[in-house]
Structure formats: C-alpha cells, structure tokens
Scaffold this motif. Sequence first.
Motif, PDB file in Angstrom:
ATOM      1  N   TYR A  71       0.859  -1.182   0.000  1.00 15.13           N
ATOM      2  CA  TYR A  71       0.000   0.000   0.000  1.00 15.13           C
ATOM      3  C   TYR A  71       0.896   1.234   0.000  1.00 15.13           C
ATOM      4  N   PRO A  72       0.739   2.145  -0.963  1.00 13.00           N
ATOM      5  CA  PRO A  72       1.704   3.246  -1.144  1.00 13.00           C
ATOM      6  C   PRO A  72       1.813   4.196   0.039  1.00 13.00           C
ATOM      7  N   GLN A  73       0.773   4.289   0.868  1.00  5.34           N
ATOM      8  CA  GLN A  73       0.800   5.255   1.956  1.00  5.34           C
ATOM      9  C   GLN A  73       1.479   4.740   3.226  1.00  5.34           C
ATOM     10  N   ILE A  74       1.768   3.437   3.283  1.00  2.44           N
ATOM     11  CA  ILE A  74       2.305   2.872   4.515  1.00  2.44           C
ATOM     12  C   ILE A  74       3.648   3.489   4.883  1.00  2.44           C
ATOM     13  N   LEU A  75       4.591   3.488   3.954  1.00  2.00           N
ATOM     14  CA  LEU A  75       5.907   4.037   4.242  1.00  2.00           C
ATOM     15  C   LEU A  75       5.844   5.527   4.524  1.00  2.00           C
ATOM     16  N   THR A  76       4.969   6.227   3.806  1.00  2.00           N
ATOM     17  CA  THR A  76       4.787   7.659   4.081  1.00  2.00           C
ATOM     18  C   THR A  76       4.226   7.870   5.478  1.00  2.00           C
ATOM     19  N   GLY A  77       3.274   7.023   5.861  1.00  2.00           N
ATOM     20  CA  GLY A  77       2.711   7.119   7.204  1.00  2.00           C
ATOM     21  C   GLY A  77       3.748   6.838   8.275  1.00  2.00           C
ATOM     22  N   TYR A  78       4.605   5.846   8.030  1.00  2.00           N
ATOM     23  CA  TYR A  78       5.686   5.547   8.972  1.00  2.00           C
ATOM     24  C   TYR A  78       6.616   6.754   9.126  1.00  2.00           C
ATOM     25  N   LYS A  79       6.983   7.342   8.002  1.00  2.00           N
ATOM     26  CA  LYS A  79       7.881   8.502   8.037  1.00  2.00           C
ATOM     27  C   LYS A  79       7.238   9.662   8.787  1.00  2.00           C
ATOM     28  N   ASN A  80       5.975   9.947   8.462  1.00  2.00           N
ATOM     29  CA  ASN A  80       5.286  11.060   9.123  1.00  2.00           C
ATOM     30  C   ASN A  80       5.169  10.839  10.625  1.00  2.00           C
ATOM     31  N   THR A  81       4.755   9.630  11.017  1.00  2.00           N
ATOM     32  CA  THR A  81       4.584   9.337  12.440  1.00  2.00           C
ATOM     33  C   THR A  81       5.915   9.392  13.183  1.00  2.00           C
ATOM     34  N   THR A  82       6.979   8.919  12.544  1.00  2.00           N
ATOM     35  CA  THR A  82       8.295   8.995  13.175  1.00  2.00           C
ATOM     36  C   THR A  82       8.700  10.446  13.429  1.00  2.00           C
ATOM     37  N   ILE A  83       8.467  11.300  12.443  1.00  2.00           N
ATOM     38  CA  ILE A  83       8.807  12.724  12.609  1.00  2.00           C
ATOM     39  C   ILE A  83       7.922  13.359  13.675  1.00  2.00           C
ATOM     40  N   TYR A  84       6.608  13.105  13.607  1.00  2.00           N
ATOM     41  CA  TYR A  84       5.698  13.655  14.617  1.00  2.00           C
ATOM     42  C   TYR A  84       6.089  13.193  16.019  1.00  2.00           C
ATOM     43  N   THR A  85       6.454  11.917  16.131  1.00  2.00           N
ATOM     44  CA  THR A  85       6.800  11.362  17.445  1.00  2.00           C
ATOM     45  C   THR A  85       8.091  11.967  17.988  1.00  2.00           C
ATOM     46  N   LEU A  86       9.114  12.045  17.149  1.00  2.00           N
ATOM     47  CA  LEU A  86      10.399  12.585  17.604  1.00  2.00           C
ATOM     48  C   LEU A  86      10.279  14.051  18.000  1.00  2.00           C
ATOM     49  N   VAL A  87       9.718  14.855  17.112  1.00  2.00           N
ATOM     50  CA  VAL A  87       9.606  16.287  17.388  1.00  2.00           C
ATOM     51  C   VAL A  87       8.654  16.529  18.550  1.00  2.00           C
ATOM     52  N   GLY A  88       7.491  15.866  18.536  1.00  2.00           N
ATOM     53  CA  GLY A  88       6.512  16.050  19.598  1.00  2.00           C
ATOM     54  C   GLY A  88       7.031  15.606  20.952  1.00  2.00           C
ATOM     55  N   THR A  89       7.798  14.515  20.975  1.00  2.00           N
ATOM     56  CA  THR A  89       8.347  14.026  22.242  1.00  2.00           C
ATOM     57  C   THR A  89       9.388  14.985  22.797  1.00  2.00           C
ATOM     58  N   VAL A  90      10.277  15.469  21.952  1.00  2.00           N
ATOM     59  CA  VAL A  90      11.307  16.412  22.407  1.00  2.00           C
ATOM     60  C   VAL A  90      10.668  17.676  22.967  1.00  2.00           C
TER      61      VAL A  90
END
Length: 299
Positions: A71-90
């Motif tokens: 599914y084409p959006q899976i990797l994009t979703g992983y990338k977005n969530t990783t960025i949201y998680t890292l920035v939001g957590t910091v």
Amino acid sequence: MRSHLLRETTSDKVFDILNVIIMILVLIIVGYPMYFVVIASISDPMLVAKGEVILFPRNFITIGYKRLFNYPQILTGYKNTTIYTLVGTVIGVFLTISSGYALSRKDLLGRRFITLLFVFTLFFNGGLIPTYLLVKKLGLIDTFWAMIIPSAVGVFNVIIAKSFYEGSWVDELSDSAMIDGCGDLRFFFQIVLPLSSPLIAVMTLFYAVGKWNSFFDGLIYLRTPTKYPLQLVLRDILITGQLMLGGSMQDVGSITERLRLSELLKYSIMIVSSLPILIFYPFVQKYFTKGIMLGAIKG
C-alpha cells in the motif's frame, strides 16, 4: 526459636511459590493476546476463525504483510509518524520538565495560582469545537504543527514533574549554586536536567507512546493524505477495507478471498502499529517505576 524461624522460612517459601504462580498467570493473561495476534497474522485466517490456531501458527503465510506494505501510503505514514513522534516528544518532554521545575520553585511569583490554572484544565476544557476553531484561527489546519502544538504538553505529566522536584535535592543544590554565582538557566541546564534522567525517561515514554498512537488530531486537522500519520493510514485500511496493490484491488476476486485478506490485514496492522513501541519500551523500562515512584513520594 528454631521452630519459629522454620515456620517463617516455610511461610516465605509458600509466599514465593504463590507469588510466582500469580505472576505467571498475569504474564499469560497479558502476553498471550499479543502472542496470538502474532501467530494469527501469519496463519491461515480460516483456521484462525475455526479456533484451530492456539499456540503455534498453521499454514504459514505472509500475504497480509506483503499486501500491507504494498500500500503506497504505509511508508509515508511511517515517516510522518516517526517525525511527529520525535519532534513532539522532544518538545513535550522539554516543556513538561521546565514547567514542572518552575512550578516546584518556592520563589516563583504566583506559583499557587499558576498551578491552579494548570490543574483546572484537567477537569474543564473548551471541547472539540472551540479547540478546532482556535487551531484554524492560528493557521495550523493541514500543517505539520497541527500534530504537535495542540497536544504538546500533558498537564498530568507536569504535575508528576512538579512532584518529582518538590522537596528533593533541588533546593539544597540551588542554594549552593547561587552562592557560587550560578544563574537559574545555567543551574537548570547543567545541574537539574542531568540529574533528572529517570523522570526524563518516563516522560519520553509517555509522550512517545501518545504521539505514536495518535490519530485523532490527524483525523481532525489534516486534509492532505501525504501528511497522514501511520495510525490514520492503518485506520483507513482497516475500516474501509480498500487495500490497493499497484493502485487497485482487481486481483482479489471472490468475496471469500476478500474476507480472508481482511482478517489477515487486521492482525498484520496490529503488529505493524505496535512493534516500534514494543522495541522502544525495554530501553526505558528500568527507569519507569523509579521515576513514577520518585514523583509520587516527593509529592
């Protein structure tokens, strides 16, 4: 005296045995559902539905994971969530630690009133519509910061941080540092933060899990599919059942095959969404109880 000690030793052994039994039962109750999801995601869904998959996978297949990652959006979703998680957590951890430390200082002007304002938001909030209107007024709709700013700080976490610092080593070290000419900012960054590793680890876990699992903010504030977090992408797949391989589902012919694929996807999605946090948790688990207990005791 000897018989008394013998009775105590026997009772201790009985307690240890019962404790081990109870812990094993708790482990089974808590761990088996996750284990079942793992083996069900690689087993024939028909056998799973019949209840024939209990301890080991049957008819090993990985089509659920293959279709999911096609599914084409899976990797994009992983990338977005990783960025949201890292920035939001910091951001969340820094604001929480700094707020908790500031509220714990007895020389903070209006400390009780500010704390009351924080606590007030735990019981009363503006609700979804006013919050949405505020986010829209700030121009955050369909932006990266819509996933970060509205949920940047958890007040409950601030209270834990405040309790952690109150009445602890902060006052003594602060007085000594001030005598040596150390300012407030230098004291906070060079002394308070390095000594707050258990609390920082706990807050990191809280915010990372919350950000990783967050989909409601994306559902409300985001419009562009390329900005969707992983949880929102997985939610769309799970609810709509529209998993596309190369842009279509024409290769899935019969209704039976669709249902079979749908069951595999259900279990595969659970693993894909949970695995990163399950990998991350052991690295901060040793600080978890220590940080929470320190915050509770000092309060």
